[in-house]
Design an enzyme around this catalytic site. Structure first.
Site, PDB file in Angstrom:
ATOM      1  N   ASP A 263       0.952  -1.045  -0.055  1.00  0.00           N
ATOM      2  CA  ASP A 263       0.019  -0.005   0.015  1.00  0.00           C
ATOM      3  C   ASP A 263       0.763   1.300   0.028  1.00  0.00           C
ATOM      4  O   ASP A 263       0.436   2.535  -0.566  1.00  0.00           O
ATOM      5  CB  ASP A 263      -0.922  -0.057   1.261  1.00  0.00           C
ATOM      6  CG  ASP A 263      -2.065  -1.063   1.012  1.00  0.00           C
ATOM      7  OD1 ASP A 263      -2.258  -1.571  -0.073  1.00  0.00           O
ATOM      8  OD2 ASP A 263      -2.797  -1.170   1.820  1.00  0.00           O
ATOM      9  N   GLY A 264       2.002   1.213   0.711  1.00  0.00           N
ATOM     10  CA  GLY A 264       2.886   2.413   0.671  1.00  0.00           C
ATOM     11  C   GLY A 264       3.363   2.972  -0.675  1.00  0.00           C
ATOM     12  O   GLY A 264       3.224   4.039  -1.064  1.00  0.00           O
TER      13      GLY A 264
ATOM     14  N   ASP B 176      -2.074  12.497  22.249  1.00  0.00           N
ATOM     15  CA  ASP B 176      -0.881  12.051  21.813  1.00  0.00           C
ATOM     16  C   ASP B 176      -0.549  12.330  20.260  1.00  0.00           C
ATOM     17  O   ASP B 176       0.457  12.493  19.673  1.00  0.00           O
ATOM     18  CB  ASP B 176      -0.681  10.389  21.944  1.00  0.00           C
ATOM     19  CG  ASP B 176      -0.220  10.255  23.448  1.00  0.00           C
ATOM     20  OD1 ASP B 176      -0.052  10.954  24.216  1.00  0.00           O
ATOM     21  OD2 ASP B 176       0.144   8.866  23.641  1.00  0.00           O
TER      22      ASP B 176
END
Length: 348
Positions: A74-75, A177
């Site tokens: 996917d990257g 965060d």
């Protein structure tokens, strides 16, 4: 007749030589009655695409390609889509990754996929993107994300605090965060891991989800396609990372402004069987929800099926395997076991 130009985007580390060889053979044969095939790739990928492939710069690649073949997970697929976002030509994904929500074709199925590509037997799945503008007192940079954008704390550097402004109107504040902004297609990535909802890829929207919120907005917010959003980063944010599709692209600290707007249909993905791909995607999501490893999952199936699966996959024991490979191997073993059972029942 003319020239059909195919751009190759390979995985940055894994060998894709087998698929490159298949593409080069396809190029040699050409498109009967339709013209020649030309393969091009970026100069920076020279050592990954050895063969009859022309090397070009990014601008030439973007201006010349008729279709892009992304050889990776996917990257790699997201990188290929960003590369041609100014001229969104169709992108075909060949899976060399592990999970593969975007990619549809396995390397062994590439020859058939190329035949269907040449015959135009496919559909196009539009993908929206988030345009991101990162501004400081001295600089301004623009990025594009097809999956998600996050402003994430660095360990030991405090938390992320930011005010959210939507279309010029203050909406609320975050202290967390991280803050994730995802497209509908990207809702199955970082947003999903953080407990956010999954949206259909057909929905044109942006989804904001905080990670470990301490105060302020503590749940997901969905905004419409025409709404512009802006994060005004506040006190307490000493050094956070701006991540675009998983890549750190800038530092974020007090006083920064990160603006975002949905860019509709910024990419096109080739689909040969959209329904089957969607079903596989839902299966992969359900597997991710199970708190079990592969060996633990095997304990849930009958012992004879488990033994056959282990024998079939012994050749890659200890190595990495994609979800698609695991799914295919398990399905074949189960189908074989069922066929044997049916044959046994039919025997006199």
């Amino acid at each position: 007749m003319g020239t059909f130009t195919v751009g190759l985007v390979p995985h940055p580390t894994k060998s894709v030589a087998e698929s490159v060889a298949i593409l080069c053979a396809w190029k040699q044969d050409g498109l009967p009655g339709k013209g020649d095939v030309l393969l091009i790739a970026l100069q920076s990928d020279e050592h990954r695409v050895a063969g009859a492939v022309e090397l070009v710069d990014e601008r030439s690649f973007r201006d010349r390609v008729d279709v892009v073949v992304a050889l990776g997970g996917d990257g790699t697929m997201l990188g290929a889509m960003r590369l041609v976002a100014d001229r969104p030509v169709p992108v075909l994904g060949v899976n060399y990754g592990n999970l593969g929500f975007l990619v549809e074709v396995e390397p062994a199925d590439l020859p058939d996929a190329l035949e269907r590509l040449a015959a135009k037997r496919f559909s196009l799945e539009p993908h929206h993107a988030v345009e991101v503008v990162h501004s400081t007192s001295t600089d301004e940079h623009t990025f594009l994300a097809f999956n998600d954008v996050s402003i994430a704390r660095r360990p030991g550097e405090g938390v992320v605090t930011a005010d959210l402004v939507v279309d010029g109107t203050p909406y609320g504040h975050y202290k967390a965060d991280a803050i994730i902004v995802a497209t509908s297609a990207g809702s199955t990535a970082y947003n999903y891991a953080a407990g956010g909802p999954v949206m259909s890829p057909a929905v044109a929207a942006t989804l904001i989800t905080p990670v470990a919120p301490m105060s302020g907005i503590d749940r997901s917010v969905v905004l419409g396609p025409g709404e512009a959003l802006r994060f005004q980063v506040g006190a307490g944010t000493r050094s956070a990372a701006l991540e675009v599709d998983g890549r750190v692209v800038a530092d974020v600290s007090e006083g920064c402004v990160v603006s975002m707007r949905l860019q509709r249909e910024a990419g096109q993905v080739i689909r040969f069987d959209a329904g089957r791909h969607a079903t596989k995607g839902r299966l992969k999501l359900s597997l991710l929800d199970l708190p079990l490893r592969e060996d633990q999952l095997l304990e849930l199936v009958p012992s004879d099926v488990r033994a056959k699966f282990k024998a079939r996959t012994a050749h890659r024991r200890g190595g990495l395997v994609s979800a698609a490979q695991l799914e295919a191997e398990a399905a074949e073993v189960v189908a074989s076991a069922e066929a044997e059972d049916e044959a046994g029942d039919a025997a006199p």
